[in-house]
Motif scaffolding. Sequence first.
Motif, PDB file in Angstrom:
ATOM      1  N   PRO A  40      15.465 160.960 -56.677  1.00 33.54           N
ATOM      2  CA  PRO A  40      16.618 161.722 -57.695  1.00 33.54           C
ATOM      3  C   PRO A  40      16.706 160.238 -58.960  1.00 33.54           C
ATOM      4  O   PRO A  40      16.713 161.451 -59.931  1.00 33.54           O
ATOM      5  CB  PRO A  40      17.835 162.351 -57.103  1.00 33.54           C
ATOM      6  CG  PRO A  40      17.297 162.094 -55.730  1.00 33.54           C
ATOM      7  CD  PRO A  40      16.819 161.100 -54.882  1.00 33.54           C
ATOM      8  N   ALA A  44      14.800 160.866 -62.772  1.00 27.23           N
ATOM      9  CA  ALA A  44      15.967 161.432 -63.385  1.00 27.23           C
ATOM     10  C   ALA A  44      15.173 159.790 -64.767  1.00 27.23           C
ATOM     11  O   ALA A  44      15.191 160.675 -65.617  1.00 27.23           O
ATOM     12  CB  ALA A  44      17.505 161.086 -63.289  1.00 27.23           C
ATOM     13  N   PHE A 178      20.193 158.875 -65.134  1.00 27.67           N
ATOM     14  CA  PHE A 178      20.566 159.499 -63.509  1.00 27.67           C
ATOM     15  C   PHE A 178      21.406 160.701 -64.947  1.00 27.67           C
ATOM     16  O   PHE A 178      21.997 161.677 -64.352  1.00 27.67           O
ATOM     17  CB  PHE A 178      20.437 159.190 -62.561  1.00 27.67           C
ATOM     18  CG  PHE A 178      21.528 160.045 -61.592  1.00 27.67           C
ATOM     19  CD1 PHE A 178      20.139 160.711 -60.775  1.00 27.67           C
ATOM     20  CD2 PHE A 178      22.308 160.258 -61.015  1.00 27.67           C
ATOM     21  CE1 PHE A 178      20.162 161.899 -60.313  1.00 27.67           C
ATOM     22  CE2 PHE A 178      22.566 161.715 -60.590  1.00 27.67           C
ATOM     23  CZ  PHE A 178      22.033 162.231 -59.603  1.00 27.67           C
ATOM     24  N   VAL A 179      23.227 159.925 -64.967  1.00 25.97           N
ATOM     25  CA  VAL A 179      23.708 160.127 -65.744  1.00 25.97           C
ATOM     26  C   VAL A 179      23.487 160.845 -66.582  1.00 25.97           C
ATOM     27  O   VAL A 179      24.125 162.309 -66.826  1.00 25.97           O
ATOM     28  CB  VAL A 179      24.841 159.664 -65.959  1.00 25.97           C
ATOM     29  CG1 VAL A 179      26.496 159.485 -66.430  1.00 25.97           C
ATOM     30  CG2 VAL A 179      25.688 158.588 -64.705  1.00 25.97           C
ATOM     31  N   GLN A 180      23.143 160.899 -67.612  1.00 27.64           N
ATOM     32  CA  GLN A 180      22.443 161.616 -68.949  1.00 27.64           C
ATOM     33  C   GLN A 180      21.922 162.587 -68.635  1.00 27.64           C
ATOM     34  O   GLN A 180      21.797 163.121 -69.769  1.00 27.64           O
ATOM     35  CB  GLN A 180      21.569 160.128 -69.570  1.00 27.64           C
ATOM     36  CG  GLN A 180      22.718 159.134 -70.598  1.00 27.64           C
ATOM     37  CD  GLN A 180      22.099 158.097 -70.511  1.00 27.64           C
ATOM     38  OE1 GLN A 180      21.083 158.017 -70.586  1.00 27.64           O
ATOM     39  NE2 GLN A 180      23.313 157.357 -72.199  1.00 27.64           N
ATOM     40  N   MET A 181      20.499 162.608 -67.795  1.00 30.66           N
ATOM     41  CA  MET A 181      19.751 163.261 -67.258  1.00 30.66           C
ATOM     42  C   MET A 181      20.385 165.169 -67.741  1.00 30.66           C
ATOM     43  O   MET A 181      19.871 165.622 -67.789  1.00 30.66           O
ATOM     44  CB  MET A 181      19.235 163.126 -66.361  1.00 30.66           C
ATOM     45  CG  MET A 181      18.141 164.569 -65.772  1.00 30.66           C
ATOM     46  SD  MET A 181      17.061 164.227 -64.449  1.00 30.66           S
ATOM     47  CE  MET A 181      17.998 164.482 -63.115  1.00 30.66           C
ATOM     48  N   ILE A 182      21.711 164.843 -66.444  1.00 31.83           N
ATOM     49  CA  ILE A 182      22.858 165.933 -66.420  1.00 31.83           C
ATOM     50  C   ILE A 182      23.028 166.199 -67.854  1.00 31.83           C
ATOM     51  O   ILE A 182      23.001 167.969 -67.876  1.00 31.83           O
ATOM     52  CB  ILE A 182      23.850 166.005 -65.415  1.00 31.83           C
ATOM     53  CG1 ILE A 182      23.051 165.084 -64.040  1.00 31.83           C
ATOM     54  CG2 ILE A 182      24.891 166.647 -64.896  1.00 31.83           C
ATOM     55  CD1 ILE A 182      24.293 164.567 -62.935  1.00 31.83           C
ATOM     56  N   VAL A 183      24.083 165.647 -68.597  1.00 30.43           N
ATOM     57  CA  VAL A 183      24.038 165.535 -69.929  1.00 30.43           C
ATOM     58  C   VAL A 183      22.780 166.025 -70.767  1.00 30.43           C
ATOM     59  O   VAL A 183      23.621 167.703 -71.491  1.00 30.43           O
ATOM     60  CB  VAL A 183      25.020 164.651 -70.691  1.00 30.43           C
ATOM     61  CG1 VAL A 183      25.418 165.266 -72.187  1.00 30.43           C
ATOM     62  CG2 VAL A 183      25.754 164.124 -69.780  1.00 30.43           C
ATOM     63  N   LEU A 185      20.704 167.894 -69.681  1.00 27.29           N
ATOM     64  CA  LEU A 185      20.138 169.657 -69.845  1.00 27.29           C
ATOM     65  C   LEU A 185      21.420 170.661 -69.410  1.00 27.29           C
ATOM     66  O   LEU A 185      20.564 171.645 -70.428  1.00 27.29           O
ATOM     67  CB  LEU A 185      19.470 169.007 -68.007  1.00 27.29           C
ATOM     68  CG  LEU A 185      18.310 167.964 -67.767  1.00 27.29           C
ATOM     69  CD1 LEU A 185      18.532 168.642 -65.997  1.00 27.29           C
ATOM     70  CD2 LEU A 185      17.286 169.069 -68.508  1.00 27.29           C
ATOM     71  N   GLY A 186      22.191 170.205 -69.576  1.00 27.49           N
ATOM     72  CA  GLY A 186      23.431 171.227 -69.647  1.00 27.49           C
ATOM     73  C   GLY A 186      23.497 171.452 -70.741  1.00 27.49           C
ATOM     74  O   GLY A 186      23.772 172.599 -71.514  1.00 27.49           O
ATOM     75  N   ALA A 324      23.803 165.691 -75.051  1.00 28.13           N
ATOM     76  CA  ALA A 324      22.870 165.568 -74.738  1.00 28.13           C
ATOM     77  C   ALA A 324      22.069 164.563 -75.827  1.00 28.13           C
ATOM     78  O   ALA A 324      20.800 163.703 -75.339  1.00 28.13           O
ATOM     79  CB  ALA A 324      22.808 166.770 -75.106  1.00 28.13           C
ATOM     80  N   SER A 327      22.393 160.516 -75.069  1.00 24.24           N
ATOM     81  CA  SER A 327      21.701 160.352 -73.838  1.00 24.24           C
ATOM     82  C   SER A 327      20.496 160.602 -74.281  1.00 24.24           C
ATOM     83  O   SER A 327      19.882 159.232 -73.425  1.00 24.24           O
ATOM     84  CB  SER A 327      21.956 161.828 -72.673  1.00 24.24           C
ATOM     85  OG  SER A 327      23.435 161.824 -72.690  1.00 24.24           O
TER      86      SER A 327
END
Length: 498
Positions: A40, A44, A178-183, A185-186, A324, A327
């Motif tokens: 993962p 990411a 990894f953290v910033q990918m989630i931010v 996408l959302g 985002a 990020s």
Amino acid sequence: MLIWFVVLYVLVSVGIGLLAATRVHNARDFAVAGRRLPLPVVMATVFATWFGAESIFGISGTFLQEGLTGVVADPFGSSICLILAGILFSRYLYKLNIITLGDFYRMRFNRTVEVLTTLCIVVSYLGWVAAQIKALGLLFFAVTDGAVGVEAGMVLGTVLVLTYTVYGGMFSVAVLDFVQMIVMLGGLLFIAWIASEKVGGGATAVINHASAAGKFSFFPAADPWLWLTFIGTGVTMMFGSIPQQDVFQRVTSAKSANIALWGSIAGASLYFAFTFVPMFIAYSATMIDPGTFGALVEKNAELIVPTLVKSYTPLFAQVLFYGAVLSAIMSTASATLLAPSVTFSENVVRGFVPDISDKTFLRVMRYSLVIFSGMVLAFALYSDASIFKMVENAYKITLAGAFVPLVFGILWRRATTQGALAAIFGGLVAWILIELMIGEASLVPPQLIGLGVSILGMLAGSLLPKWVGRQMPGHDPHAILHHRAAAQTHHAEPEHRH
């Protein structure tokens, strides 16, 4: 309120990066995260490293002006590049247990090829990283309503990214990715949903309108010279980005060759799919307010997405958007600052001081990172090129000078040092001469001519009799793998340089 949310986000990001830095104990941790990243995180970091300023501002603006034809380089060429690089690096280079591409050039050919290709790679990063720094300046300018100028924003952004990268290296980059990918996408999906609601009719209405306007036409008209330009643009990113340290670092930081391969493919697929979200948002803006955004398309298309968010969305959406964007830009900037710094330290500096201790070498990499950051900042401040053009132009030098020695060195057993040197000098000289003498008036893109000459140089130099001195046949990469595997059975830490 928006400014304070952005400040808070930046502080949290820097804090996470500095926390990850506590896991850096040696140069290998700094350069390739100790080669122990899970699937993962590899996915990411491949995605986040490439999804930067040009993906949000550059690609969306170019799409509005030229349609899909204008973005053949990115995301089409870049996504294919990530897949090809993942296959090449995971199958042929991962088991060599090296930390830079320059190491392979030296092992396969010689020290001269190592230095020349390393310099090509390092110089190519100026444009790419400068694009991220310029985007940070634009972002801080937009968030503060001009209170922080674009130039001041560039300086501030460089300092922030440098703060955690110089301490944590690849560990900080990977964790933050990894953290910033989630931010990312959302946040961007939420903005896309709001934009489609304001258009009325949802996403279908936006897509149908863009299709009717001819924005989905991908191939150029039936003109051979237009096709050459089209192919040259795509090939520059597709092949020119393969001999890049940031891609190599992400792939070889994985725990295994299998994770390296599938992490690269998954990250590339996610990148390709998600780059259409900023295009969708930008096109929605031209439907929401044709007058305002239609004028921006002609003047400064890169400001369309942030202007839409600032003018037509609630505070919560703005916080998500700027989170985002920050990020995307910070993850790309940190990774692309780290890559050339590690490469220069390993493949240029270490060659002059081969017996340098690990602790001192780690310090050299950090000093190189600071110096390169200053060079990038100066380039970003004084260049008037667009973000998209900065990225698109970045890989011409590696296409002409570093791609052929890498691919032929991996796949062709008969490639020699003489052939590699002919490929480097032939490709670079041909590209530079055409660029200086003819430039954009050239019917064939200069970098494509450089690639062709580089291939001919490799073939001629490897197959023809030696020109001067002793002909060096090069080293079979499979033999190198066998030698390395044998070394690992006798030593806990394989000998790094040969």
